[in-house]
Design a protein around this motif. Structure first.
Motif, PDB file in Angstrom:
ATOM      1  N   ALA A  55      34.091  55.722  58.484  1.00 13.61           N
ATOM      2  CA  ALA A  55      34.798  56.226  59.457  1.00 13.61           C
ATOM      3  C   ALA A  55      36.691  56.451  59.110  1.00 13.61           C
ATOM      4  N   ARG A  56      37.033  55.670  57.847  1.00 12.73           N
ATOM      5  CA  ARG A  56      37.870  55.797  57.596  1.00 12.73           C
ATOM      6  C   ARG A  56      38.523  56.906  56.472  1.00 12.73           C
ATOM      7  N   GLY A  57      36.826  57.094  55.948  1.00 11.96           N
ATOM      8  CA  GLY A  57      37.078  58.005  55.009  1.00 11.96           C
ATOM      9  C   GLY A  57      37.402  57.773  53.522  1.00 11.96           C
ATOM     10  N   GLY A  58      37.451  55.711  53.685  1.00 10.49           N
ATOM     11  CA  GLY A  58      37.275  55.160  52.326  1.00 10.49           C
ATOM     12  C   GLY A  58      36.440  54.213  51.323  1.00 10.49           C
ATOM     13  N   LEU A  59      35.442  55.306  51.738  1.00  6.50           N
ATOM     14  CA  LEU A  59      33.146  54.950  50.797  1.00  6.50           C
ATOM     15  C   LEU A  59      33.954  54.909  49.779  1.00  6.50           C
ATOM     16  N   LEU A 143      46.430  50.130  40.279  1.00  2.00           N
ATOM     17  CA  LEU A 143      46.157  49.676  41.749  1.00  2.00           C
ATOM     18  C   LEU A 143      45.565  51.037  42.788  1.00  2.00           C
ATOM     19  N   ASN A 144      46.837  51.094  42.729  1.00  2.00           N
ATOM     20  CA  ASN A 144      47.306  52.137  43.590  1.00  2.00           C
ATOM     21  C   ASN A 144      46.685  53.797  43.159  1.00  2.00           C
ATOM     22  N   THR A 145      46.780  54.230  41.860  1.00  2.00           N
ATOM     23  CA  THR A 145      46.145  55.153  41.363  1.00  2.00           C
ATOM     24  C   THR A 145      44.620  55.052  41.503  1.00  2.00           C
ATOM     25  N   ALA A 146      44.021  54.258  40.868  1.00  2.00           N
ATOM     26  CA  ALA A 146      42.382  53.517  41.369  1.00  2.00           C
ATOM     27  C   ALA A 146      41.871  53.670  42.808  1.00  2.00           C
ATOM     28  N   VAL A 147      42.915  53.783  44.328  1.00  2.00           N
ATOM     29  CA  VAL A 147      42.537  54.221  45.038  1.00  2.00           C
ATOM     30  C   VAL A 147      42.434  55.093  45.061  1.00  2.00           C
ATOM     31  N   LEU A 151      38.334  54.767  43.107  1.00  5.64           N
ATOM     32  CA  LEU A 151      37.714  53.422  42.491  1.00  5.64           C
ATOM     33  C   LEU A 151      36.807  52.631  43.546  1.00  5.64           C
ATOM     34  N   ILE A 152      38.373  52.361  43.731  1.00  6.80           N
ATOM     35  CA  ILE A 152      38.058  50.882  44.653  1.00  6.80           C
ATOM     36  C   ILE A 152      39.212  51.576  46.412  1.00  6.80           C
ATOM     37  N   VAL A 153      38.744  50.143  47.437  1.00 11.62           N
ATOM     38  CA  VAL A 153      39.489  51.297  48.279  1.00 11.62           C
ATOM     39  C   VAL A 153      40.829  50.796  48.826  1.00 11.62           C
ATOM     40  N   THR A 154      40.771  49.482  48.463  1.00 14.01           N
ATOM     41  CA  THR A 154      42.360  48.906  48.622  1.00 14.01           C
ATOM     42  C   THR A 154      43.040  48.612  47.567  1.00 14.01           C
ATOM     43  N   ASN A 155      44.026  47.699  47.596  1.00 15.12           N
ATOM     44  CA  ASN A 155      44.194  47.633  46.399  1.00 15.12           C
ATOM     45  C   ASN A 155      44.913  46.212  46.867  1.00 15.12           C
TER      46      ASN A 155
END
Length: 376
Positions: A55-59, A143-147, A151-155
């Motif tokens: 729903a948040r577009g973060g899957l 990790l911000n770049t990974a988000v 690659l990951i949902v949150t930092n």
């Protein structure tokens, strides 16, 4: 093996009698994934998390986060060609010494707040808080770049204030001490001290100066580059100033211009591209050699702990004490932001005394009418 289907969840009973619950879901890319849990409660919690993330577009694909921090940090550095060589070298040093030994083999998807907090607590037991803050900022940036890469949902770098450095007050020396330090330095490098202590140049900027950068006719010195040493190999390269505002032409105090004139007179065969300050063989001055000279000179002058960069701080404090505005300090120092220049606006005792004397003249002066009567 018995199977029972719930809404989006499949229950399996293994031959041993143990239960397994498979949560099937679809990624934005269209690929299907399955998460297996041992309880229906855990399965439903995971399913709810997936629905909320969608729903948040973060899957994100959990398989994408299986790359280790060590591998991803290399990709992260390779994807930043705009970074200066010295900055890349600093980042590699932080990764090698402070991040990868403990976190390098950890997959990005397994990095959580508790892991980051544990790593930070361990580092604080071994190195100073400033180093830990720098390391934390590098980890957070990676990790911000990974988000952003999905690659990951949150930092997981969510520790308030962990990236902030609390700088100790830098040492400040006055003009007399700067002259005394210059007197102790080898005459070849005397003007290095004056350019730092009275003009606010960084060491790299001083080492990058060539004859053509000094204009004695107009009394200026132009800063357009700096000399850096990269990596443990110590290779020397000329680089852009620290920021765009680092390119600047500075008006020299007359006393410094006089010293530079005398310095240039000792270089009769120098061309316009010849370095102002060189080593014994005429090449660029090595930092280790300058550090040896600076340590000897500062000890002889009675300032055994004074860093060369403290001369820059002293110069900017002197400019502030004589009334320079924030904009003028920013231009003199070559700062990218006014925030950096503001730290030189702190009050000094001598300036406070001078201001108090000025106020005293006003408050003790007789009113206009009384002065007129006294005159008659």
């Amino acid at each position: 093996m018995a199977r029972t289907k719930y809404a989006g969840i499949e229950r399996r009973v293994l031959a041993s009698g143990a239960e397994r619950f498979d949560v099937r879901y679809r990624l934005p890319s269209g690929k299907s994934r399955t998460k297996t849990t041992t309880t229906i409660t855990a399965a439903r919690e995971f399913q709810a998390t997936v629905l909320a993330q969608r729903a948040r577009g973060g899957l994100v694909d959990p398989k994408a986060g299986r790359v280790t921090l060590a591998d991803y940090s290399e990709r992260w550095l390779d994807g930043k060609p705009e970074l200066r060589a010295s900055t890349v070298d600093m980042y590699r040093g932080i990764l090698r010494l402070h991040l990868l030994p403990e976190l390098g083999r950890v997959q990005l998807s397994r990095l959580d707040v508790a892991t980051v907090r544990s790593w930070r607590a361990d580092r604080l037991r071994h190195v100073g808080p400033g180093t830990v803050a720098k390391s934390y900022r590098v980890l957070r940036a990676i990790l911000n770049t990974a988000v952003a890469d999905g690659l990951i949902v949150t930092n997981p770098c969510q520790i308030n204030g962990a990236g902030q450095e609390h700088h100790e007050e830098r040492s400040v020396v006055g003009p007399a001490e700067v002259w005394a330090l210059a007197d102790e330095v080898d005459p070849r490098w005397r003007c290095m001290v004056l350019l730092a202590g009275f003009c606010g140049l960084r060491l790299g900027e001083v080492l990058g100066l060539a004859v053509r950068h000094v204009d004695l006719l107009h009394g200026t010195v132009t800063v357009e580059r700096q000399l850096q040493e990269i990596g443990r190999s110590g290779s020397q390269v000329f680089a852009e100033p620290k920021s765009k505002r680092g390119r600047r032409a500075l008006v020299l105090p007359a006393a410094v211009a006089k010293e530079l004139r005398q310095h240039l007179e000792q270089m009769p065969d120098a061309g316009s591209d010849s370095l102002l300050f060189t080593g014994a063989q005429g090449g660029p001055l090595r930092r280790y050699r300058w550090n040896q000279e600076w340590t000897r000179a500062r000890t002889a002058a009675g300032h055994p702990t004074l860093r060369f960069h403290d001369l820059r701080h002293s110069a900017m404090t002197l400019f502030a004490a004589t009334g320079a505005t924030i904009a003028e300090l920013q231009a003199q120092a070559g700062h990218a932001s006014s925030a950096a220049a503001m730290r030189y606006q702190h009050a000094t005792h001598d300036r406070a005394v001078a201001l108090a004397e000025l106020v005293d003249r006003v408050i003790t002066a007789p009113p206009e009418g009384e002065r007129a009567m006294d005159a008659r």
